[in-house]
Enzyme design. Structure first.
Site, short mmCIF file in Angstrom:
data_model
loop_
_atom_site.label_atom_id
_atom_site.label_comp_id
_atom_site.label_asym_id
_atom_site.label_seq_id
_atom_site.Cartn_x
_atom_site.Cartn_y
_atom_site.Cartn_z
CB ALA A 69 -20.53 -0.03 4.05
CB THR A 70 -17.99 3.02 8.46
OG1 THR A 70 -17.29 2.01 8.28
CG2 THR A 70 -18.28 3.85 9.85
CG ASN A 89 -17.64 -8.63 7.96
OD1 ASN A 89 -18.75 -8.43 8.37
ND2 ASN A 89 -16.53 -8.12 8.78
CD GLN A 111 -17.36 -8.54 2.71
OE1 GLN A 111 -16.96 -9.08 1.60
NE2 GLN A 111 -16.81 -7.71 3.35
CB ALA A 123 -16.77 2.04 -4.37
CG HIS A 124 -13.23 -0.17 0.06
ND1 HIS A 124 -12.37 -1.26 0.60
CD2 HIS A 124 -13.95 0.37 0.91
CE1 HIS A 124 -12.92 -1.06 2.07
NE2 HIS A 124 -13.70 -0.54 2.13
CB THR A 144 -18.05 19.03 -1.88
OG1 THR A 144 -18.39 20.49 -1.52
CG2 THR A 144 -17.87 19.04 -3.46
CB CYS A 189 -9.24 -10.08 15.43
SG CYS A 189 -9.24 -10.50 17.05
C1 LIG Z 1 -16.09 -3.28 4.73
C2 LIG Z 1 -17.43 -3.53 5.48
C3 LIG Z 1 -18.22 -2.39 6.03
C4 LIG Z 1 -17.36 -0.90 6.07
O1 LIG Z 1 -17.29 -0.24 4.96
P1 LIG Z 1 -16.36 0.93 4.56
O2 LIG Z 1 -16.80 1.53 3.30
O3 LIG Z 1 -14.98 0.30 4.54
O4 LIG Z 1 -16.50 1.90 5.61
C5 LIG Z 1 -19.19 -2.41 6.29
N1 LIG Z 1 -19.93 -3.79 6.39
C6 LIG Z 1 -19.31 -4.69 5.77
C7 LIG Z 1 -20.01 -5.99 6.04
C8 LIG Z 1 -18.06 -4.65 5.52
O5 LIG Z 1 -17.17 -5.74 4.94
#
Ligand SMILES: *Cc1c(COP(=O)(O)O)cnc(C)c1O
Length: 417
Positions: A75-76, A155, A183, A204-205, A244, A330
């Site tokens: 997501a980053t 989050n 989230q 995914a994580h 890839t 934090c």
């Molecule tokens: C964890 C998180 C991200 C970042 O996701 P990654 O896949 O770890 O880079 C972005 N936005 C929110 C709200 C998150 O909780």
């Protein structure tokens, strides 16, 4: 079942890979190792088939079509691609972006980067309950506004933003709407057509898939969205993200998305009951605790609470065998509380004495009961210590002094790291 320690209650930070997702992934590390971009042989076709199946599974989770899903590293990257990609593509149209002070750093820092490069960014504050002020947002939109970026669920404090209203407002004014839905996915319904959203970041994580794989939904229906890629190369992912593909990761993400969709209702119900039980048990013993962010507009698995008259560091050390995120931890060594709590205008000490509980698929009732009891015990013990010290010496010590004494928990004989 006996409790296993330490107890994990930090599901907002990451989640374990669901065994079903792991099982789906395994053959793609070895037997089916092909490059999904190899068009000339069976190894490539097998990998490509698996990627396309996963693309359909991820799309189905948010009511999108498979063509609208771009796989990324998480997501980053998705947030960076969405924000910088739209900004470069729409630069001739305008240079103004609107976001919230409580967004994820990947959103805020992408906006900061653009600001240093000639864009104007309005970072709106939030109401004391953590929600956006829709009237303020409406007022902030100008003829130059090209993008609004607001997350679905926060989050840190778990609050759900009114993304439907924001989507309609954006569409009405011809502004692109990007939503970080990391989230929210698998916990609350999220459908790209019910929410007039143009770009959605996923990872995914945070939903029982593997780390290092995510996606960006890029709307094709009803609106042709322009986007500039961040990474140039082999033209993968419709030219929007070269490189890839992480085939095993994508397969695991797809399976995790399928499970999240199938189990959404039952899982949120179970999590909501556990979360409410946790809050009730805490309240029963610490009635003056403070819930951070709206309880009504909130993820079912999320609880962020502050404890008045307790030093944050000592609290965190005291509850050592429960893995949570805390206001006192934090940035390492930093005295500053998390910026999301600061945005709620929370008193500094109260923000430092906060705990974020993130419950998840493998959280049990026994764990919740243990955690509530332990946290309440530590809060009482810390307050007792402060009261005794204040009797002995009229000058109250700094909160840091009590933190140094905290290693008497959980067991005085055990060194606390
Ligand atoms: C964890 C998180 C991200 C970042 O996701 P990654 O896949 O770890 O880079 C972005 N936005 C929110 C709200 C998150 O909780």
């Amino acid at each position: 079942m006996p409790l296993k320690f330490p107890i994990y209650m930090d599901y907002h930070a990451s989640t374990p890979v669901d065994p079903r997702a792991l099982e789906a992934m395994l053959p793609y590390f070895s037997v089916h190792f092909g490059n999904a971009a190899s068009r000339t042989h069976a190894f490539g076709w097998k990998a490509d088939d698996a990627v396309e199946a996963a693309r359909r599974q991820v799309a189905a989770l948010i009511g999108a079509s498979a063509k609208e899903i771009i796989f990324t590293s998480g997501a980053t990257e998705s947030n960076n691609l969405a924000i910088k990609g739209v900004a470069s593509a729409l630069r001739p149209k305008g240079n103004h972006i609107i976001t919230l002070a409580t967004e994820h750093k990947a959103v805020l820092d992408s906006c900061k980067h653009l600001q240093a490069n000639g864009f104007a960014v309005t970072t709106l504050g939030v109401r004391p309950d953590g929600l956006v002020d829709l009237a303020a947002m409406r007022a902030a939109i100008t003829d130059k506004t090209i993008l609004i970026s607001v997350m679905a669920a926060n989050n840190e404090i778990g609050v759900l933003q009114p993304v439907r209203e924001i989507g309609l407002m954006a569409r009405d004014r011809g502004v692109v709407f990007h939503c970080d839905a990391v989230q929210a996915l698998g916990k609350v319904p999220f459908d790209v057509n019910e929410i007039a959203v143009d770009l959605v970041s996923m990872t995914a994580h945070k939903m029982y898939g593997p780390k290092g794989v995510g996606a960006l939904y890029v709307r094709k229906q009803n609106r042709k969205l322009e986007l500039e890629p961040l990474i140039d190369g082999g033209g993968h992912e419709r030219g929007l993200r070269a490189g890839t593909l992480n085939v095993p990761g994508i397969v695991g993400f797809g399976r995790a998305a399928q499970i999240a969709k199938a189990d959404l209702e039952s899982e949120s119900e179970r999590l909501r009951e556990l979360r409410d039980r946790l809050l009730q048990r805490l309240l029963a013993r610490v009635p003056d605790l403070h819930v951070n962010g709206s309880l009504e507009h909130r993820l079912p698995n999320s609880l962020n609470v502050s404890f008045p008259n307790v030093a944050g560091e000592a609290l965190l050390v005291g509850i050592g065998d429960i893995c949570v995120s805390a206001g006192s931890a934090c940035a390492s060594g930093s005295e500053e509380p998390p910026y999301v709590l600061k945005a709620l205008n929370l008193d500094h000490d109260l923000a430092r004495a906060s705990i974020r509980f993130g419950l998840g698929r493998y959280t049990t009732e026994e764990e919740v009961d243990y955690a509530a009891g332990k946290v309440a015990d530590v809060v009482h013990q810390l307050r007792q210590m402060t009261a005794e010290r204040n009797l002995a010496q009229p000058d109250p010590p700094s909160p840091l002094a009590s933190a140094r004494q905290a290693p008497t928990w959980p067991n005085p004989a055990e060194p606390v790291q």
